[in-house]
Design a protein around this motif. Structure first.
Motif, PDB file in Angstrom:
ATOM      1  N   SER A  73       0.833  -1.206   0.000  1.00 19.90           N
ATOM      2  CA  SER A  73       0.000   0.000   0.000  1.00 19.90           C
ATOM      3  C   SER A  73       0.869   1.259   0.000  1.00 19.90           C
ATOM      4  O   SER A  73       2.095   1.197   0.087  1.00 19.90           O
ATOM      5  CB  SER A  73      -0.924   0.005   1.211  1.00 19.90           C
ATOM      6  OG  SER A  73      -0.182   0.286   2.389  1.00 19.90           O
ATOM      7  N   ASN A  74       0.208   2.411  -0.059  1.00 20.80           N
ATOM      8  CA  ASN A  74       0.894   3.700  -0.028  1.00 20.80           C
ATOM      9  C   ASN A  74       0.993   4.274   1.378  1.00 20.80           C
ATOM     10  O   ASN A  74       1.353   5.443   1.536  1.00 20.80           O
ATOM     11  CB  ASN A  74       0.180   4.697  -0.950  1.00 20.80           C
ATOM     12  CG  ASN A  74       0.349   4.324  -2.403  1.00 20.80           C
ATOM     13  OD1 ASN A  74       1.368   3.757  -2.794  1.00 20.80           O
ATOM     14  ND2 ASN A  74      -0.645   4.623  -3.208  1.00 20.80           N
ATOM     15  N   ASP A  75       0.682   3.484   2.379  1.00 17.35           N
ATOM     16  CA  ASP A  75       0.796   3.932   3.764  1.00 17.35           C
ATOM     17  C   ASP A  75       2.253   4.290   4.061  1.00 17.35           C
ATOM     18  O   ASP A  75       3.184   3.658   3.557  1.00 17.35           O
ATOM     19  CB  ASP A  75       0.321   2.812   4.701  1.00 17.35           C
ATOM     20  CG  ASP A  75       0.272   3.268   6.134  1.00 17.35           C
ATOM     21  OD1 ASP A  75       1.337   3.246   6.781  1.00 17.35           O
ATOM     22  OD2 ASP A  75      -0.811   3.663   6.594  1.00 17.35           O
ATOM     23  N   ASP A  76       2.457   5.311   4.890  1.00 17.34           N
ATOM     24  CA  ASP A  76       3.808   5.785   5.206  1.00 17.34           C
ATOM     25  C   ASP A  76       4.693   4.679   5.784  1.00 17.34           C
ATOM     26  O   ASP A  76       5.871   4.570   5.436  1.00 17.34           O
ATOM     27  CB  ASP A  76       3.752   6.955   6.205  1.00 17.34           C
ATOM     28  CG  ASP A  76       3.115   8.193   5.608  1.00 17.34           C
ATOM     29  OD1 ASP A  76       3.066   8.304   4.365  1.00 17.34           O
ATOM     30  OD2 ASP A  76       2.672   9.053   6.387  1.00 17.34           O
ATOM     31  N   VAL A  77       4.120   3.875   6.669  1.00 19.26           N
ATOM     32  CA  VAL A  77       4.889   2.793   7.292  1.00 19.26           C
ATOM     33  C   VAL A  77       5.277   1.753   6.240  1.00 19.26           C
ATOM     34  O   VAL A  77       6.422   1.290   6.195  1.00 19.26           O
ATOM     35  CB  VAL A  77       4.088   2.148   8.451  1.00 19.26           C
ATOM     36  CG1 VAL A  77       4.798   0.928   8.988  1.00 19.26           C
ATOM     37  CG2 VAL A  77       3.836   3.162   9.555  1.00 19.26           C
ATOM     38  N   VAL A  79       5.584   2.206   3.000  1.00 21.76           N
ATOM     39  CA  VAL A  79       6.569   2.800   2.100  1.00 21.76           C
ATOM     40  C   VAL A  79       7.954   2.786   2.749  1.00 21.76           C
ATOM     41  O   VAL A  79       8.956   2.448   2.107  1.00 21.76           O
ATOM     42  CB  VAL A  79       6.153   4.233   1.707  1.00 21.76           C
ATOM     43  CG1 VAL A  79       7.270   4.948   0.977  1.00 21.76           C
ATOM     44  CG2 VAL A  79       4.883   4.200   0.857  1.00 21.76           C
ATOM     45  N   LYS A  80       8.011   3.130   4.029  1.00 21.65           N
ATOM     46  CA  LYS A  80       9.286   3.133   4.751  1.00 21.65           C
ATOM     47  C   LYS A  80       9.891   1.733   4.792  1.00 21.65           C
ATOM     48  O   LYS A  80      11.101   1.556   4.607  1.00 21.65           O
ATOM     49  CB  LYS A  80       9.064   3.656   6.170  1.00 21.65           C
ATOM     50  CG  LYS A  80      10.320   3.951   6.933  1.00 21.65           C
ATOM     51  CD  LYS A  80       9.997   4.618   8.249  1.00 21.65           C
ATOM     52  CE  LYS A  80      11.213   5.216   8.874  1.00 21.65           C
ATOM     53  NZ  LYS A  80      10.899   5.956  10.094  1.00 21.65           N
ATOM     54  N   GLN A  83      11.192   0.872   1.256  1.00 23.59           N
ATOM     55  CA  GLN A  83      12.396   1.631   0.914  1.00 23.59           C
ATOM     56  C   GLN A  83      13.645   1.072   1.590  1.00 23.59           C
ATOM     57  O   GLN A  83      14.743   1.195   1.060  1.00 23.59           O
ATOM     58  CB  GLN A  83      12.229   3.099   1.317  1.00 23.59           C
ATOM     59  CG  GLN A  83      11.287   3.860   0.439  1.00 23.59           C
ATOM     60  CD  GLN A  83      11.024   5.269   0.961  1.00 23.59           C
ATOM     61  OE1 GLN A  83      11.308   5.586   2.113  1.00 23.59           O
ATOM     62  NE2 GLN A  83      10.465   6.102   0.101  1.00 23.59           N
ATOM     63  N   LEU A 131       9.028   1.735  14.531  1.00 18.59           N
ATOM     64  CA  LEU A 131       8.496   1.164  13.305  1.00 18.59           C
ATOM     65  C   LEU A 131       7.646  -0.074  13.602  1.00 18.59           C
ATOM     66  O   LEU A 131       6.568  -0.246  13.028  1.00 18.59           O
ATOM     67  CB  LEU A 131       9.630   0.816  12.346  1.00 18.59           C
ATOM     68  CG  LEU A 131       9.226   0.348  10.952  1.00 18.59           C
ATOM     69  CD1 LEU A 131       8.415   1.416  10.226  1.00 18.59           C
ATOM     70  CD2 LEU A 131      10.454  -0.021  10.142  1.00 18.59           C
ATOM     71  N   SER A 134       4.358   1.093  15.094  1.00 18.91           N
ATOM     72  CA  SER A 134       3.530   1.694  14.044  1.00 18.91           C
ATOM     73  C   SER A 134       2.919   0.622  13.155  1.00 18.91           C
ATOM     74  O   SER A 134       1.742   0.698  12.797  1.00 18.91           O
ATOM     75  CB  SER A 134       4.357   2.650  13.187  1.00 18.91           C
ATOM     76  OG  SER A 134       4.860   3.703  13.945  1.00 18.91           O
ATOM     77  N   LYS A 138      -1.104  -0.229  12.633  1.00 26.68           N
ATOM     78  CA  LYS A 138      -1.731  -0.204  11.312  1.00 26.68           C
ATOM     79  C   LYS A 138      -2.424  -1.518  10.988  1.00 26.68           C
ATOM     80  O   LYS A 138      -3.474  -1.527  10.358  1.00 26.68           O
ATOM     81  CB  LYS A 138      -0.690   0.107  10.225  1.00 26.68           C
ATOM     82  CG  LYS A 138       0.028   1.416  10.392  1.00 26.68           C
ATOM     83  CD  LYS A 138      -0.846   2.562  10.001  1.00 26.68           C
ATOM     84  CE  LYS A 138      -0.049   3.857  10.107  1.00 26.68           C
ATOM     85  NZ  LYS A 138      -0.660   4.946   9.414  1.00 26.68           N
TER      86      LYS A 138
END
Length: 140
Positions: A73-77, A79-80, A83, A131, A134, A138
């Motif tokens: 998904s595009n959720d910040d967590v 994406v992190k 990455q 992390l 989080s 989520k």
């Protein structure tokens, strides 16, 4: 008097002897009954168990599906996590996380998720505890 190590060896030998005897019984049944020996060991040998083997585990695993959907998904967590993922597949991370999320005690669950993230991610500038917390928020 035998010490503990010798007792453990004797126990292991006894267990191996039982397993070997069971294997010999199965081989003897095979020789005696032919392929019909299967009916002695499997309840539903003529059923569709082979065609359906594993379907309930694969199809019914909504937790794994939820984790996979979240990780892409595009959720910040998410994406992190993507990455900072090492060269391991995202699916492997999802499977490891699914195992961790089945732990009932929250403190153990958080610790297990943190350890999984440490194994799968480059951890240069990442606070793994934050992390992991989080991620758990989520997903639940």
């Amino acid at each position: 008097m035998l010490n503990q190590k010798e007792m453990n060896s004797i126990t292991q030998v006894d267990e191996f002897a039982e397993i070997l005897a069971a294997a010999r019984r199965m081989q003897q049944d095979w020789l005696e009954y032919g392929v019909n020996y299967v009916h002695l060991y499997i309840e539903d040998a003529d059923g569709d168990w082979l065609e359906n083997w594993g379907n309930d585990e694969i199809l019914g695993n909504s937790l794994l599906d939820t984790i996979k959907e979240f990780l892409v998904s595009n959720d910040d967590v998410a994406v992190k996590i993507r990455q900072n993922l090492k060269d391991r597949p995202l699916f492997d991370l999802a499977i490891d996380l699914e195992e961790c999320l089945r732990i009932s005690r929250e403190d153990e669950k958080t610790s297990a998720v943190r350890d999984i993230l440490a194994r799968h991610l480059h951890i240069c500038d990442i606070d793994l505890c934050e992390l992991a917390n989080s991620l758990l928020e989520k997903l639940f």
